[in-house]
Structure formats: C-alpha cells, structure tokens
Write a protein that holds these residues in place. Structure first.
Motif, PDB file in Angstrom:
ATOM      1  N   SER A 195       0.826  -1.209   0.000  1.00 41.25           N
ATOM      2  CA  SER A 195       0.000   0.000   0.000  1.00 41.25           C
ATOM      3  C   SER A 195       0.864   1.264   0.000  1.00 41.25           C
ATOM      4  N   SER A 201       3.306   3.569  -1.717  1.00 36.17           N
ATOM      5  CA  SER A 201       3.614   3.807  -3.135  1.00 36.17           C
ATOM      6  C   SER A 201       5.076   3.539  -3.463  1.00 36.17           C
ATOM      7  N   ASP A 237       1.122  -3.906 -15.278  1.00 42.58           N
ATOM      8  CA  ASP A 237       0.849  -3.417 -13.923  1.00 42.58           C
ATOM      9  C   ASP A 237       1.350  -1.993 -13.729  1.00 42.58           C
ATOM     10  N   TYR A 281      -0.794   1.557  -8.948  1.00 41.30           N
ATOM     11  CA  TYR A 281      -2.191   1.421  -8.536  1.00 41.30           C
ATOM     12  C   TYR A 281      -2.658  -0.038  -8.587  1.00 41.30           C
ATOM     13  N   THR A 282      -2.385  -0.732  -9.699  1.00 42.52           N
ATOM     14  CA  THR A 282      -2.871  -2.115  -9.813  1.00 42.52           C
ATOM     15  C   THR A 282      -2.188  -3.027  -8.799  1.00 42.52           C
ATOM     16  N   GLN A 337      -1.162  -2.086  -5.846  1.00 42.60           N
ATOM     17  CA  GLN A 337      -1.736  -1.748  -4.535  1.00 42.60           C
ATOM     18  C   GLN A 337      -3.148  -2.293  -4.361  1.00 42.60           C
ATOM     19  N   HIS A 338      -3.802  -2.651  -5.440  1.00 41.86           N
ATOM     20  CA  HIS A 338      -5.183  -3.138  -5.362  1.00 41.86           C
ATOM     21  C   HIS A 338      -5.340  -4.590  -5.797  1.00 41.86           C
ATOM     22  N   CYS A 339      -4.246  -5.342  -5.858  1.00 45.73           N
ATOM     23  CA  CYS A 339      -4.311  -6.727  -6.340  1.00 45.73           C
ATOM     24  C   CYS A 339      -4.676  -7.723  -5.235  1.00 45.73           C
ATOM     25  N   GLU A 340      -4.723  -7.278  -4.003  1.00 47.85           N
ATOM     26  CA  GLU A 340      -5.102  -8.115  -2.846  1.00 47.85           C
ATOM     27  C   GLU A 340      -4.154  -9.286  -2.625  1.00 47.85           C
ATOM     28  N   LYS A 352      -1.772 -15.247  -2.490  1.00 41.83           N
ATOM     29  CA  LYS A 352      -3.111 -15.120  -1.913  1.00 41.83           C
ATOM     30  C   LYS A 352      -3.387 -16.446  -1.225  1.00 41.83           C
TER      31      LYS A 352
END
Length: 149
Positions: free
Chosen positions: A8, A10, A41, A44-45, A47-50, A69
């Motif tokens: 998260s 940057s 990527d 942003y992507t 940071q939001h890929c989980e 994951k």
C-alpha cells in the motif's frame, strides 16, 4: 534478508515494479509473448491486487519478491520475480522456501508460461506436480502446478 512488503506504500509498490517489469520481460522473451498482464501493472494495480508481498533484500535493495493469496487450504503464488541483475543467486529458492516454511499442511498452487523452461524446471525441482495446461492464445499456454505440503 526477507521482509514483508507493505504494497500500500507507493514507494514499495514502485520498488516491486522496478523488479517485476524486467523480470517479466525476460519471461516474455523466453515464451515469445509480450502480452503478459504483469507487464501492464502500475503502482495502482499492484496496490489493489489483494496479494501479500514478501521481498528479498540485499542491503536496502529489493532484489526479488513473491506474492501470494491464501484461500482456505491453498496458497496461490501469483508472482515469483527476481531482477535480472540478481539471477542465479538462489533468491527465488530463498523466497519459495520462506513461503513453504510458513504454510505447512496447505497446498501451494502456481502457474507459469509453458515455454518458460527455467520456471517449469524450478517448480518441478521443488516437487510440484503438473496439473494442467491451458492455451491462452496462439503464442501463450500456461502450465498449472500444485504441491501439497
């Protein structure tokens, strides 16, 4: 040294991109397809890929990373990347061993380009079983591997 990466942040996401893009460019050259999602990527992507990211650092430099994951009893490896300047130093093995030591009793899953001989060899050497192969398009097929810990 192995450290958890706060994706998260940057700056940390940029650091991952700085090893991911050159690493996947090598894979793209090997398999003959540059249409790989990781090459598209952005900070942003990422940071939001989980995904959870773990990095391998020499001094303060990020040299390699693995992202996963965890769902129920399965650990899905989404990325195992090493900057080309650090190939052949055992960094991918160190990162993989770290994940393996943390998830005893789980199943680890991973997919790679079927023509990516170094990655296929790495997973086979580490006890993964080839589960299936899927053709994505004329240039690209993926091989899916699993290993029960």
């Amino acid at each position: 040294m192995i450290k958890i990466i706060d994706i998260s942040n940057s700056k940390h996401a940029e650091d991952v991109l700085h090893i991911q893009i050159p690493s996947y460019m090598v894979e793209a050259e090997i398999i003959g397809s540059y249409d790989l999602p990781p090459l598209k990527d952005t900070v942003y992507t990422l940071q939001h890929c989980e995904e959870s990211f773990i990095g391998y650092y020499e001094k303060e430099e990020l040299c390699g990373a693995i992202s996963i994951k965890v769902v129920d009893d399965a650990v899905d490896i989404h990325r195992l990347i090493v900057h080309p300047n650090h190939f052949r130093k055992g960094i991918a093995q160190i990162l993989f061993n770290f994940i393996e030591s943390k998830f005893r009793g789980k199943t680890i899953k991973v997919a790679t380009g079927s023509k990516n001989a170094p990655a296929v060899s790495f997973y086979k050497k580490n006890g993964f079983q080839n589960i299936k192969e899927t053709k994505v398009n004329e240039q690209l097929s993926l091989t899916f591997f699993e290993k029960k810990l």
